[in-house]
Design a protein around this motif. Sequence first.
Motif, PDB file in Angstrom:
ATOM      1  N   GLY A 122     -15.579  11.745  -9.936  1.00 43.90           N
ATOM      2  CA  GLY A 122     -14.648  11.565  -8.830  1.00 43.90           C
ATOM      3  C   GLY A 122     -13.601  12.662  -8.765  1.00 43.90           C
ATOM      4  N   LYS A 126     -17.008  15.953  -7.533  1.00 47.19           N
ATOM      5  CA  LYS A 126     -17.158  15.669  -6.102  1.00 47.19           C
ATOM      6  C   LYS A 126     -16.384  16.678  -5.276  1.00 47.19           C
ATOM      7  CE  LYS A 126     -15.988  11.522  -4.395  1.00 47.19           C
ATOM      8  NZ  LYS A 126     -16.023  10.061  -4.201  1.00 47.19           N
ATOM      9  N   PRO A 129     -12.809  15.817   0.268  1.00 47.58           N
ATOM     10  CA  PRO A 129     -13.328  15.163   1.471  1.00 47.58           C
ATOM     11  C   PRO A 129     -13.024  15.920   2.761  1.00 47.58           C
ATOM     12  CG  PRO A 129     -11.354  14.066   0.742  1.00 47.58           C
ATOM     13  CD  PRO A 129     -11.664  15.075  -0.309  1.00 47.58           C
ATOM     14  N   ARG A 435      -6.740  12.717  -6.802  1.00 48.35           N
ATOM     15  CA  ARG A 435      -8.023  12.161  -6.401  1.00 48.35           C
ATOM     16  C   ARG A 435      -8.322  10.824  -7.073  1.00 48.35           C
ATOM     17  NH1 ARG A 435     -12.666  16.500  -6.195  1.00 48.35           N
ATOM     18  NH2 ARG A 435     -13.212  15.217  -4.416  1.00 48.35           N
ATOM     19  N   GLU A 438     -10.511   8.560  -5.235  1.00 46.02           N
ATOM     20  CA  GLU A 438     -11.910   8.922  -4.989  1.00 46.02           C
ATOM     21  C   GLU A 438     -12.795   8.545  -6.166  1.00 46.02           C
ATOM     22  OE1 GLU A 438     -12.787  12.602  -2.919  1.00 46.02           O
ATOM     23  OE2 GLU A 438     -10.653  13.071  -3.025  1.00 46.02           O
TER      24      GLU A 438
END
Lengths: 884, 110
Positions: A122, A126, A129, A435, A438
């Motif tokens: 996460g 990743k 976004p 984050r 996330e």
Amino acid sequence: MRREPPWLADWLLRVSLPGERRDVIRGDLIEEFFEGGATPAARRRFWRHALSVAMRYRGRSRPGAAPTLDRSGGATMLESIAYDARYAVRSLRKRPGFVAVVLATLALGIGASTAIFSIFHGIVVKPLPFDDADRLVFARELDGGEGSSFAWPNYLDFKARAQSYERLAASQANSFTLTGVSQPRRVDGRLVTWDFFDVLRVRPQRGRSFTDADDRAGATPVALISDRFWRHELNADPGVLGRSVRMTELTFTVVGVLPPGFRYMRTEDFFVPIGLTITKDSGWLDRGNHFGLYAVGRLNAGVTVEQAHAEAQRIAADLAREYPNTNSGNGARVVLLKDRLINAVRETVVALMGAVGFLLLLACVNVSNLLIARGAARQHELAIRAALGGGRWRLVRQLLVESLMLSLAGGVLGLALAFWLVRGLVALAPPDIPRLDEISMNTASVFFGIGAALASGIVFGAFPAFQVSSQRQGHVLAGTTRTGRAFAPNRTRRVLMAAEVAIALVLLTGCGLMARTMMRLNAVDPGFRADSLLTGRLSLTGPAWTAERRRTFYGELLRRVSALPGVERAALTLSLPIEGSQWGSVFVVRDKPVPPRAELPSAAFVPVSTGYFDTMGIRLLRGRTFGPQETATSQRVTVVNESLAHRLWPGEDPIGKQLKQGWPETPEDQSPWREVIGVVADVKLEGVDQETPMQAFVPIHHDPARSVALVVRTTTDPASLISSVQAAVLSLDKDLPFSRPRTMTALMGEAISRQRLSATVLAMFALVAVLVAGVGLYGVIAHDVAERTRETGLRMALGAERGAVLRLFVRQGLVTAAIGAAAGLAAAVALSRWMQALLFDVTATDPLTYAAVVALLLGVSGVACYVPARRATRIDPLLALRTD
Amino acid sequence: MTQPPVGELEQLVLLSILRLGSEAYGSRVARELEREAGRHLSRGALYTTLDRLETKGFVRWKTQAGGAERKGLPLRVYSVTARGIAAVRTAHRLLNRMWSGLEDVLGEQR
């Protein structure tokens, strides 16, 4: 290109159909597929037919026929693996205790690893976004190598000269005071250039984004609000576009609502064009002023971040030549936006991933050990199986299937455990971890968990499978294993045991180092008395708050708050210790030669009220602090901290010396010379684990800052006074919130919450590791004792003392543990480099910690050996000699 | 003559094979059944029925090489044995015998 029939369905046919029938049926179905035009409909038909056939045949050579053991009889792969699986289930069912221990160990190992992997994924793996997030970069200036923000004119020049970007925007994190509501509040927001959202490719869910026309001084103030702000403050009003929102500074018209979940760097609710504040007298147009402006850009296709960085450095060098007064010694840095965001935690998370790998390995080694032990108990059963059909390889496959079934079951349990662990860890984590929102158990985590389970199954299964299957079957069947040495799994088990101890030692070392770090962090003397202190912030922005009005307000506020019951004294300061401030300013010293611009010293200039040092409990070392002598017209003074005094006037008495904030050429009416009247002890300004910068305190009376922190020393629990202080503030101005009220101890706790989280996680791992290793060692010794019952009985019958027998077993166990500890020590030292980032004031090879850990582990091992060994001493020699 | 009985489905399969002649392999039989007899049979059921018929001795098969449309995989062409034909005939006769006398009930309305 011809479409092919679905390969997965074809594979299914291949494994489930026997012999010649397989090819014929495949051929039929493939022919039909092509006749059907290879369309999606034909694909579906192929699948349907394949499934129907596979179900019917199910690996049997003839439907309804019993499956056979041997490979030559036309049995398919699927058929014999299914048989192996059924056999494994039957045999595992007979030993529920063993299965429970194995599943628990695997679930723990796989669960913990998957949870930490989810966090790692996460945060680090990743992509952000945003569309094409790997093209987004973050740019800042460098001041003599140290990171700094952009000066507005510099940003404009960068934007004009740089070729690397499709678009380069800039922003400044800020906050506003929401007024016109019953409870005025601080709202976090951002001043942005009009193309900021275009760079991120974020489109509002309602309304429009900013345009060039919005982004200039004198334009109608407009704003973009977050989805959260729209729902909570404006009740998701469908007519929100065109509505006015009143902040102290200005009234804004909402022109758009951002999509839900939008986040840049931190959670913010209110975005306004930066052009509104860039007026002639705002200071923004001065090339020497850096007001916290940072740039974000989208790279052009084909440009790497390294190229953009090199270009930025070139432009900075050019500007330094063109504007030597303000830009000399300045550089620039361009990094990926993601790297900027996660930099602070990346090392911690990577170190935790390493720890997790070890835990998983430990679980595998332990299960391997258990399986070997069980294999030893199943000698007969396995020998018969091997003799009946298939030989050694068949047996190996059987055992591997058994391991894989165990590991997949353990994996499923582990995934369930991981789900809860992730939720727990995210809840416990400090909120400023980037984050954090996330992090979740997602597809990647599930793949990792299953992968870990499969890998574990093979790792811990292969070893015992080969081990056990290599026995000489003849001996076993004939029962000639009485001596217990026809095969020696015990030696293998000992090696594995040593490996377990080694791994446990590595984890325990990590834990021990973190524990010492926590101790060190808590022991840091912050330079003031942190107990019984309440803090909070006030913001007096907007043209209505003139300097005079602010001065009066501060005086009145302190009077009212000091008069509250439970309050000993109160004071004001620009920046709170620990929480820190980035406000540094260069300064010049009167009695020394002026160094070149790039070498001018810099200090934090902190306006404080008169009683500040007493309220905070900061020690005065020389001279005096501020008093009633400091009026609006008196000589300007300053109190400096120890670091500044030592740095600027080493060995001299700083009292009476003079310094001036700003550049040497800054005129005196803007920045007067200040006389040093006192020296105070150093205070940790920017976090418990940071160096103390130079500080110069000035009376707030002379410099009434717009944004201050109120500190209140209380006689009772500071938290209980929050509401009365808030009421006092509101009584003076109903539109003024007392924001972020916290006790000082809470603030300090927050500052080290990241290290605390690491310490907690590592402690968890270390505990599990020690438990697993301890139980494992116990098992090995217990097994040893049981196996050598006859031998022990013989010894005792021949005159050996019970005590000697006990010592024999314990010594053997401890030797194994000691070998493991030595190996673990070597490994820990080799890996210490990666730990260093997590530590504070402790070296990663700290001998004290290592010694303590080794002692602890050997102690636990001693106990784990002693208990089963004692059983050996209670053996009745006669009984022992009779057992077989 | 004692014969293992032929079920209705098996009869239909045997008849389809007879109708198809040299084209009587897996997918064609399924298509014939569907088209002429309106019977939709799952592929698994079809192949297992063919196996059963072979066990009972009613069909035999010959392997042929397949072409590119089957990726070169072989082909099994089924043919009905004498026993199979006899079994179908017996079943047909049996049915006729049971029908006789019931024409007015079972016959079509004119």
